[in-house]
Motif scaffolding. Structure first.
Motif, mmCIF file in Angstrom:
data_model
loop_
_atom_site.group_PDB
_atom_site.id
_atom_site.type_symbol
_atom_site.label_atom_id
_atom_site.label_comp_id
_atom_site.label_asym_id
_atom_site.label_seq_id
_atom_site.Cartn_x
_atom_site.Cartn_y
_atom_site.Cartn_z
ATOM 1 N N PRO A 15 3.475 6.650 4.320
ATOM 2 C CA PRO A 15 2.432 5.823 4.946
ATOM 3 C C PRO A 15 2.509 4.368 4.498
ATOM 4 C CG PRO A 15 1.496 7.207 3.248
ATOM 5 C CD PRO A 15 2.941 7.628 3.384
ATOM 6 N N PHE A 16 2.170 3.488 5.432
ATOM 7 C CA PHE A 16 2.086 2.061 5.144
ATOM 8 C C PHE A 16 0.662 1.781 4.707
ATOM 9 C CE2 PHE A 16 0.939 -2.214 6.425
ATOM 10 C CZ PHE A 16 2.062 -2.976 6.109
ATOM 11 N N THR A 17 0.488 1.219 3.482
ATOM 12 C CA THR A 17 -0.874 1.060 2.977
ATOM 13 C C THR A 17 -1.134 -0.366 2.535
ATOM 14 O OG1 THR A 17 -0.295 1.414 0.687
ATOM 15 C CG2 THR A 17 -0.733 3.390 2.007
ATOM 16 N N ALA A 18 -2.379 -0.621 2.240
ATOM 17 C CA ALA A 18 -2.785 -1.939 1.742
ATOM 18 C C ALA A 18 -2.060 -2.248 0.430
ATOM 19 C CB ALA A 18 -4.301 -1.979 1.541
ATOM 20 N N ASN A 19 -1.700 -1.206 -0.291
ATOM 21 C CA ASN A 19 -1.014 -1.432 -1.562
ATOM 22 C C ASN A 19 0.362 -2.035 -1.386
ATOM 23 O OD1 ASN A 19 -2.904 -0.735 -3.497
ATOM 24 N ND2 ASN A 19 -2.587 1.454 -3.049
#
Ligand SMILES: Nc1ncnc2c1ncn2[C@@H]1O[C@H](COP(=O)(O)OP(=O)(O)OP(=O)(O)O)[C@@H](O)[C@H]1O
Ligand SMILES: Nc1ncnc2c1ncn2[C@@H]1O[C@H](COP(=O)(O)OP(=O)(O)OP(=O)(O)O)[C@@H](O)[C@H]1O
Ligand SMILES: [Mg+2]
Ligand SMILES: [Mg+2]
Lengths: 325, 528, 266, 305, 304
Positions: free
Chosen positions: B81-85
């Motif tokens: 997943p592509f995350t804010a992190n």
């Protein structure tokens, strides 16, 4: 000192001298590789970032003599650092990719020019003053005086653009994967026709004229007349009696023209988008890719030296008078 | 498979470098196609935000922080997943490695914080324009990049991306193929399976490739395009050259040459210079008619005409039009005389004027433009010569101020503010090539600062009017035309192309224009 | 008697050289007969056309020389009318030649054997090993070790090279051997050695010899008949004894008178 | 007593020849040669080809330094002559006629140039005087004064070239002339008159002559004394008549027996021929051995046997 | 030496070659009078094909190709001859010095000559030209001149050495000639053909190389020369868009001067080399011989 040792000594020293020149030239050129690398970037780099980059890309920094030491080390370990233009490839990788193409291109066309030129020169001399000689020899001269650029451009236009007979760029059809497949080899050969022939074209004249004049000299020699008197076939006299002797000066000329073939191949490669050393050098110069320029000149000098060495050996082979042990 | 052949930029050999932070040799298809931006601001649509990896962004009240909300369900090409992190990681990467931070983001922001799906970036000062730079930071996956020892030299050979085209299926120095991301979040709109990129080194080669009819989408300068391209296949081949960056002559106001400095700091001299520019000839002859004429006193350019301050035109318009007689008259009236009798004028105090105009070697349309400029200047009695350093030194000279006059281009932004700011904001002098006039005007600086401190459009327009007034009056640079955006396409295999009738977004395929993702998603293969 | 029949009959031979300033006639209407088994001496001052005649006999002239008139018959065959192929086969088989500068007439880049083989294989089509055997035999004939066959010419001394050429000239057992000043470059001792050898071979093999020199004393030692040339013409032909003792032409007499003689001293 | 005009004292010269593989061969062209030549007299040097005759001649003129030994000109070691003046003076006194007449003439210049230069240089002649002198020399050498002077060397025959070389040496007015086979290319009749010219100069001007030849028959014509060289050494030396009439050294004997003799038939199968071959082989073998003991065969006639 | 003039005029190649070169020189000298425009002046629309007004059409920038060609002749000849002169002077000086003096001087010079020979020329020039930055024709001439002497030096040295061994040098030494005279009067005249050959060869080389360097974009865009013309034609893709005149004009001009100079060189070779000198008579004689042979066959045929 024995001749052979002296010769080898010369090659070594010549190589070192070339290495020094190679070291100096790019360093004297204006502009800094990092500037070129980041010319497209929006802002000037902060000095720390700049220093960091210089270091990461392995560009020599510090005073000249330290750079020179580092350079020498790299020459002998053949670790020439990264290419700026082709990062992340190292200079040796770039050269390793380009070299075979140039060897192939320059080599094939040199051999082509040499053999075609020499054979026509032999024939012209055999019937010297005859119709073939009167047409071929001045024609050869005329051709020789045309710059490789012009020939390449004309070939590109006529056979590539107007007639569409031959591919106009690349060393092989880009859709193919390099390998030993017949398709790929065919494509390499097909793509090489124009660059090889146009490069050979300008050099044929020189060989023709050299060979012709040497042959004419040889034909007056007693051993050639004796060959004829012995009732040998024209062919045998022409090739084994006259041409073999006439070949010797041509072989020296061959060594000398290796340089000009390489020079010519630069232009040819640029015009035909051929991925050899010449085009790479051109790109490297425009991009001020110092490490690559250095590597280039080094390799080209090495090639010249090798060619000269080969010719030295060929000479000994061709002329038994030099072979006495 | 729907394979689209595209040719974004000339290269001599492809090198496998997929590091989006390496501006020198990364492939031009790494940005946008492999790493998608959070938001794309559609310049042609007045900067309308197209949300990509971010679903939205919001400012805090005093415009000192922006918060991006990361889109749900976006995955990296390896399925993670592509995350804010990931966003946080990327910004921190730039902070830790200033050599990667080429836009010097971290000189303008304070901090980056993550809160669930939200990433908040705090500014040093109020700024409604910084976001345009922030979205140019391409987010890389933390899980593959966190162990990279030296991100500057990292070549990212097995790229894991977020964009539509992440899979490198074939790679040779002469050609590579970049194919669809198996986990692309917007796959429903993606109808192109692969992009094929042939290596093309120069104009001539482009022309021969073009005749083969294999290129679908490219951005190349083609001489005589109606004949050399459209004429080949009038049913399918077409082009559209919307105006792009502004091309100006920078008269270096801080040049080391005293005589030239005196002249360049004299407004009348600059105006005479400007009137000696045969802009139409530059467009028609040097540019084959492809560029867009720019006779705005402020250099605003046709693309931003909606921002135009008509008063500036009427007041100063005469100085931006080719008029040799007026130029000569103005010089004479201002005391420039030829005292040495060499056919060229000297300063009123008798000191010598004479300069090179630098232009990168090989940029022929510009070289020709400069030659036209020299022609005009010579005719009004100003001694100018053409000089062609390589691109690197040219860039360096413009930055460092070690030159007299240079031709230069100023990048356009979403609003005209971007280019005025780049070219004229005094803090930018010496930092970017675009501020090459080395001009400084506190009044203008204040206006530029003020523009993004508000998000009220009426207020912004008022400020922009004032900016134009100052620039038009002061003529800190001499704008001549706007570079075209190079864009050619063929409808033989794909449809949906942007063009003058369908001006959805900037249509080009080369880097620096994130809208190309939108264009890619708009394309549909022709079904036979 | 065999001795008396003519092997070579030259009639009205005329050879011109085309020069930048016009035609130069080097040999003008020369008649010359050579009998079977005889040594014919051809003497005359330098440049009078001796070598030109020798070349013409083998039809070796190439432009700018022109054989512009006359006829040459060898063993009844009209040499000037031979087709190129026939001429090639004829050369060396019927007539062979030792050149004026025999030392330089070997091909420097081929071994001695290869040069023998050219002749043997080219004319008789014999196999390589047969050619080898024949070459060894010939080398022995002139007194050089067969092993030297694998040497290159530069590895032999001048006298040896001279002998190799001689051996080569004998290879096909021709009926006439032309020797154009074969020993001028050698000192008298070596000269004597080689000439002795030649005479011995002649006695054994019975070929005719056209011997060209400007050394009259030497000529007198070898020749059966002597022809004296002056400026492109043969002015006198006769038996050696007659030419030596009772020359008819004043030029011939002048030649003899001017010759320093050792025997007058002792 | 005045010293001899030329004296060689144990002169040796060794050439080194390198081949491309570095092998080095040395050729002892001259070995311990000593000789004397008195003013106004001529010494003939005869010998087989390659025995060092030319080398000796060149050494005598000082064209190259010796490996060891001395060359004395009028008692003075020529290696010690320093300074342009002194050298010029020595140069004028000693001249050489080279063996190869073609290579001794500059192909770029006419005969006139070759003859005028020494006259200008050594006699300071110019203008009419120069012209007259040149004409005189040309006549002496029996060259056609109308045609020869403006010809280039390649336009001359071998014999003409030899005469130009001779004329040029005469022009200098040397005291000692080293003549290296000066007449080898001449027709017998012209050869005769050239030899007479040299002989005349000898008596009229007191010219001294070192006459190098392999034609022993001409040696006695002008030279009072003859030295025979063999393998880099002098093996026999004496009055010319003596040496020819009573050769003592085996090589001299072989040499004399090999001189063509019109009254003697040469045919291959005689026993004499075989004997000759054996003798030549024996003598050649001697070249490698040490030189024999010098003995005086008859008054003034020495041989190393 | 009026005889040699005659020799030259008898040689057809020399006459043609000289005529070509003199024509070029005349064009170069008369450039201001032949042309009505300045070379950099725009006189028409871009890429106008040849017409009465623009004899050879216009360039991409609307400049007159004919005018540029004429002015380019000036530049290119100047560059060619200047560099040729430099190359020859350096080459001859070094070659003669090395060949004549021999010994360690020779070793040193020969060493550097050999090194200069093995460093690839064009690449080196390219790098130096790039280093100099927009190299003007003058600078290009200097660079070529200073880097291309090796071949000439080598040939001159070899010839000097072989002449040195000839006895006429020793003879003039014996005649008491001073060294300088020996070199200038005895040696130099014999080297003339080699020097001439070297000079003309260098001129050809320089003209070609200058054009190549400029073609590659390393020249000065302000200069008008055949090379910059080719460069401008190349960058505007003149060939591809059918503006052949922009390429054909300079290309053929270079080729023709090259041919002219080559012919002169060929003729020098023929005139100085006796074996080649007689080629004309060889052909004539061959023809005559063939005629005689045919007559002989005809005469014998009826009998058979
Ligand atoms: N290629 C040529 N061109 C013009 N003239 C020539 C050529 N070859 C020979 N001659 C001339 O023909 C004449 C006869 O020459 P030839 O070689 O037959 O003389 P020769 O009697 O053999 O002299 P030598 O004893 O010197 O060998 C000479 O005058 C010579 O100059
Ligand atoms: N410059 C040289 N370098 C090497 N060897 C030489 C040189 N000059 C002469 N020699 C050798 O020295 C020896 C004597 O040579 P020289 O020329 O003196 O003989 P010559 O008696 O004059 O013979 P010829 O009668 O053939 O002229 C020969 O073996 C020769 O090869
Ligand atoms: Mg002869
Ligand atoms: Mg000698």
């Amino acid at each position: 000192m024995p001749f052979v040792l002296r010769r080898i000594g010369f090659y070594i020293v010549a190589f070192c001298a070339a290495a020094v020149i190679n070291f100096l030239i790019p360093r004297l050129m204006p502009g800094d590789p990092i500037d070129f690398m980041f010319a497209k970037a929006e802002n000037t780099l902060p000095p720390e970032a700049r220093a960091a980059l210089l270091k990461t890309f392995g560009f020599a920094v510090g005073p000249l003599h330290e750079q020179f030491l580092a350079y020498l080390r790299s020459v002998f370990t053949w670790d020439l650092g990264y290419s700026v233009k082709f990062y992340p490839l190292t200079v040796s990788q770039v050269l390793g990719y380009a070299l075979p193409w140039t060897v192939f291109l320059a080599g094939t066309s040199a051999i082509l020019a040499f053999s075609v030129g020499s054979i026509t020169g032999i024939l012209a001399a055999w019937r010297r003053g005859g119709a073939f000689d009167s047409v071929a020899s001045p024609l050869a001269l005329a051709v020789q005086a045309i710059p490789a650029v012009v020939v390449a451009l004309a070939a590109l236009f006529v056979f590539g653009v107007a007639l569409k007979w031959l591919p106009t760029g690349y060393a092989f059809d880009p859709k193919l994967d390099p390998g030993w497949s017949p398709q790929f080899i065919g494509s390499v050969a097909h793509s090489a026709i124009m660059p090889v022939v146009s490069l050979a074209f300008v050099h044929i004249g020189g060989y023709l004229v050299t060979m012709r004049n040497n042959m004419i000299g040889q034909l007056g020699e007693d051993h050639v007349v004796m060959g004829l008197a012995k009732g040998l076939s024209d062919r045998r006299v022409r090739y084994n009696y006259a041409a073999r002797n006439a070949l010797l000066p041509s072989v020296t000329a061959f060594a000398l023209t290796i340089g000009s073939v390489m020079g010519g191949s630069l232009v040819t490669e640029v015009v035909f988008n051929y991925p050899g050393l010449g085009r790479t050098l051109y790109v490297a110069i425009v991009a001020r890719d110092y490490p690559l320029i250095q590597g280039q000149l080094l390799v080209m000098t090495l090639a010249m030296l090798t060619a000269n060495l080969a010719v030295d050996l060929a000479y000994v082979f061709l002329d038994p008078r030099l072979r006495r042990a | 498979k729907a394979i689209l052949t595209a040719f974004p930029t000339e290269t001599t050999a492809f090198v496998a470098n997929f590091n989006p932070f390496n501006t020198s040799t990364r492939l031009s298809t790494v940005e946008d196609f492999m790493y998608e931006p959070l938001v794309i601001f559609n310049v042609l649509q007045g900067g309308k935000p197209e949300y990509r990896l971010a679903e939205s962004f919001t400012y805090n009240d005093d415009l000192t922080a922006v918060t991006f909300k990361i889109r749900d369900g976006v995955k990296w090409s390896d399925g993670q997943p592509f995350t804010a992190n990931d966003v946080l990681f990327t910004f921190n990467l730039l902070k830790a490695h200033p050599e990667l931070d080429l836009n010097a983001i971290w000189t303008q922001i304070k901090s980056v914080e993550v809160d669930g799906n939200n990433v908040t970036i705090a500014y040093n000062a109020a700024n409604s324009g910084l976001i345009y730079k922030l979205v140019q930071v391409y987010v890389v996956p933390e899980h593959t990049w966190k162990d990279v020892a030296d991100p500057a030299t990292f070549t990212n050979e097995k790229p894991v991306g977020s964009g539509p085209m992440t899979e490198i299926e074939r790679f040779t120095p002469q050609e590579y193929m970049q194919c669809r991301n198996p986990n692309y979040w917007d796959a429903a709109n993606l109808f192109v399976d692969c992009l094929r990129f042939p290596q093309i080194a120069g104009n001539d080669q482009t022309l021969t490739e073009v005749t083969k009819g294999e290129l679908d989408w490219f951005g190349a300068f083609l001489p005589d395009i109606e004949k050399t391209y459209v004429g080949l296949d009038p049913d399918h081949n077409a082009y559209w050259f919307p105006g792009g960056s502004m091309v100006v002559f920078n008269l270096n106001q801080q040049t080391k040459n005293a005589g030239n400095k005196a002249a360049f700091n004299d407004l009348n001299f600059r105006r005479a210079f400007s009137m000696a520019m045969d802009r139409q000839a530059m467009v028609d002859i040097a540019g084959y008619g492809y560029p867009t004429l720019n006779e705005y006193p402020s250099g605003l350019g046709a693309a931003f005409h909606s921002w135009n301050n008509a008063k500036v035109d009427t007041e100063y318009g005469q100085f931006s039009k080719y008029n040799l007689d007026a130029a000569k008259q103005l010089l004479a009236d201002s005391g420039y005389k030829d005292v040495t009798g060499d056919g060229f004028v000297e300063n009123p105090d008798g000191s010598k004027i004479g300069f090179d105009i630098i232009v990168p070697n090989g940029w022929t349309d510009w070289v020709n433009s400069v030659q036209l400029a020299v022609e005009g200047l010579t005719q009004v009695g100003i001694e100018a010569r053409l000089s062609t350093p390589e691109e690197g030194p040219w860039d360096n000279m413009l930055k460092s101020g070690d030159f007299d006059v240079g031709i230069n281009s100023i990048r356009g932004g979403v609003t005209p503010h971007f280019m005025f700011d780049l070219a004229l904001y005094s803090a930018n002098v010496g930092k970017t090539r675009q501020a090459a006039s080395h001009y400084s005007n506190p009044e203008l600086d204040k206006l530029l600062d003020g523009f993004y401190q508000t998000s009220d459009e009426a207020e912004q327009r008022k400020i922009m009017d004032q900016i134009q007034e100052i620039v038009g009056r002061d003529l800190p640079y001499v704008a001549v035309f706007n570079n075209p955006l190079w864009y050619e396409y063929s409808t033989k295999r794909f449809t949906g192309w942007f063009n003058a009738e369908n001006p959805v977004a900037r249509p080009v395929v080369y880097g620096g224009v994130p809208e190309r993702v939108l264009h890619l998603l708009a394309l549909r293969p022709v079904t036979p | 008697m065999v001795q008396q029949s003519n092997l070579v009959e030259v009639r009205g031979l005329k050879v011109d050289f085309m020069t930048t300033t016009g035609l130069f006639t080097a040999v003008n209407a020369v008649d010359l007969d050579i009998r079977r088994g005889e040594v014919m001496g051809l003497a005359g001052e330098s440049g009078c056309g001796k070598s030109t005649i020798a070349f013409a006999l083998m039809r070796l002239h190439r432009p700018p020389a022109i054989i512009s008139g006359g006829s040459i018959r060898v063993d009844g065959e009209d040499v000037l009318a031979l087709t190129p192929q026939a001429l090639r086969r004829w050369r060396w088989r019927k007539v062979s030649m030792v050149f004026q500068s025999a030392m330089n007439s070997l091909n420097p880049v081929l071994t001695i054997f290869e040069q023998f083989r050219d002749v043997l294989v080219g004319h008789t089509g014999m196999r390589r090993d047969a050619a080898r055997a024949r070459a060894e035999e010939l080398m022995k004939l002139v007194g050089i070790a067969a092993a030297r066959l694998d040497d290159y010419p530069h590895q032999l001394s001048g006298g040896m090279r001279q002998r190799v050429v001689l051996a080569m000239a004998l290879a096909l057992e021709p009926e006439l051997i032309i020797m154009d000043e074969p020993t001028t470059a050698l000192d008298v001792v070596v000269q004597r050695e080689i000439l002795t050898e030649i005479m011995a071979l002649k006695a054994r093999l019975g070929f005719s010899l056209l011997f060209i020199t400007h050394d009259l004393a030497l000529m007198a030692q070898l020749a059966d008949r002597i022809a004296i040339m002056l400026k492109g013409l043969i002015i006198e032909v006769g038996a050696t004894r007659q030419i030596v003792e009772a020359p008819e032409q004043s030029y011939t007499r002048a030649l003899w008178d001017a010759m320093p003689r050792l025997e007058t001293l002792s | 007593m005045t010293p001899p005009i030329l004296e060689l004292v144990a002169a040796s010269k060794t050439f080194r020849i390198r081949n491309i593989f570095g092998g080095e061969k040395s050729v002892a062209a001259l070995q311990q040669v000593s000789l004397k030549l008195d003013e106004g007299r001529a010494l003939a040097i005869v010998g087989e080809s390659g025995s060092g005759k030319s080398t000796l001649g060149r050494a005598a003129t000082g064209l190259f330094p010796l490996s060891s030994g001395q060359v004395l000109f009028r008692g003075r070691d020529i290696a010690t002559i320093r300074g342009r003046k002194a050298r010029l003076k020595h140069r004028r006194a000693v001249q050489m006629i080279f063996q190869d007449p073609f290579s001794a003439l500059n192909p770029a210049h006419t005969v006139r140039h070759h003859l005028e230069r020494p006259l200008r240089l050594h006699h300071g002649l110019s203008g009419v005087a120069l012209g007259e002198r040149v004409a005189g020399i040309v006549a002496e050498a029996e060259l056609d004064p109308n045609h020869t002077l403006d010809k280039y060397p390649h336009e001359l025959s071998g014999g003409q070239r030899q005469r130009v070389n001779l004329a040029r040496v005469l022009a200098v007015g040397a005291e000692l002339v080293v003549a290296d086979e000066p007449t080898s290319m001449l027709d017998v009749s012209i050869r005769r008159s050239m030899l007479e010219l040299i002989a005349r100069l000898k008596t009229q001007r007191g010219l001294s002559l070192l006459y190098i030849t392999h034609d022993i028959a001409t040696a006695h014509y002008i030279a009072e004394e003859t030295a025979v060289m063999f393998g880099g050494r002098i093996v026999e030396w004496g009055p010319s008549r003596e040496v020819i009439a009573r050769p003592a050294h085996p090589y001299t004997k072989v040499l004399l027996s090999a001189v063509p003799n019109a009254s003697e038939r040469l045919d291959g199968d005689s026993a004499a021929a075989a004997a000759f071959a054996v003798e030549v082989a024996r003598v050649r073998g001697m070249a490698k051995e040490e030189i024999g003991q010098w003995t005086e065969v008859s008054p003034g006639h020495y041989a190393a046997v | 030496m009026s005889g040699s003039l005659e020799v030259i005029f008898r040689n057809k190649k020399a006459v043609v070659g000289l005529a070509i070169v003199l024509a070029y020189v005349a064009i170069a000298v008369a450039a201001p009078w032949i042309t009505e425009h300045a070379p950099m002046q725009r006189v028409g629309r871009p890429h106008e094909p040849p017409s009465m007004d623009q004899l050879l059409g216009t360039t991409r920038m609307g400049r007159d190709v004919f005018t540029q060609l004429i002015w380019g002749t000036r530049t290119s000849l100047f560059v060619g001859f200047l560099a040729g002169l430099i190359v020859t002077v350096i080459g001859v000086t070094l070659g003669i010095t090395a060949g004549y003096l021999g010994g360690w001087v020779d070793e040193v010079i020969n060493f550097f000559t050999n090194i200069a020979l093995v460093i690839p020329q064009l690449p080196l020039l390219l790098v130096i030209a790039a280093f100099v930055g927009q190299a003007s024709p003058m600078v290009i001439a200097l660079i070529i001149g200073l880097t291309s002497w090796a071949w000439g030096a080598r040939v001159t040295r070899a010839q000097t050495m072989s002449l040195r061994r000839r006895e006429f040098i020793e003879a003039s030494e014996l005649a008491g000639e001073p060294t300088w005279r020996m070199i200038a009067v005895e040696l130099l005249p014999n080297l003339l053909s080699i020097i001439g050959f070297n000079f003309i060869g260098s001129v050809i080389y320089t003209i070609i190389t200058e054009a190549t360097l400029e073609f590659l974009g390393l020249g000065d865009p302000n200069a008008v020369s055949w090379g910059t013309m080719l460069y401008n034609a190349q960058t505007s893709s003149a060939i591809m868009i059918g503006a052949w005149w922009e390429v054909a004009a300079p290309a053929s001009f270079i080729a023709v001067i090259g041919i002219g100079l080559s012919l002169i060189n060929f003729a020098i070779d023929e005139i100085s080399n006796p074996r080649l000198r007689t080629l004309g008579t060889v052909a004539k004689a061959a023809k005559a011989q063939r005629a005689i042979d045919r007559a002989r066959v005809d005469a014998t045929a009826p009998e058979a």
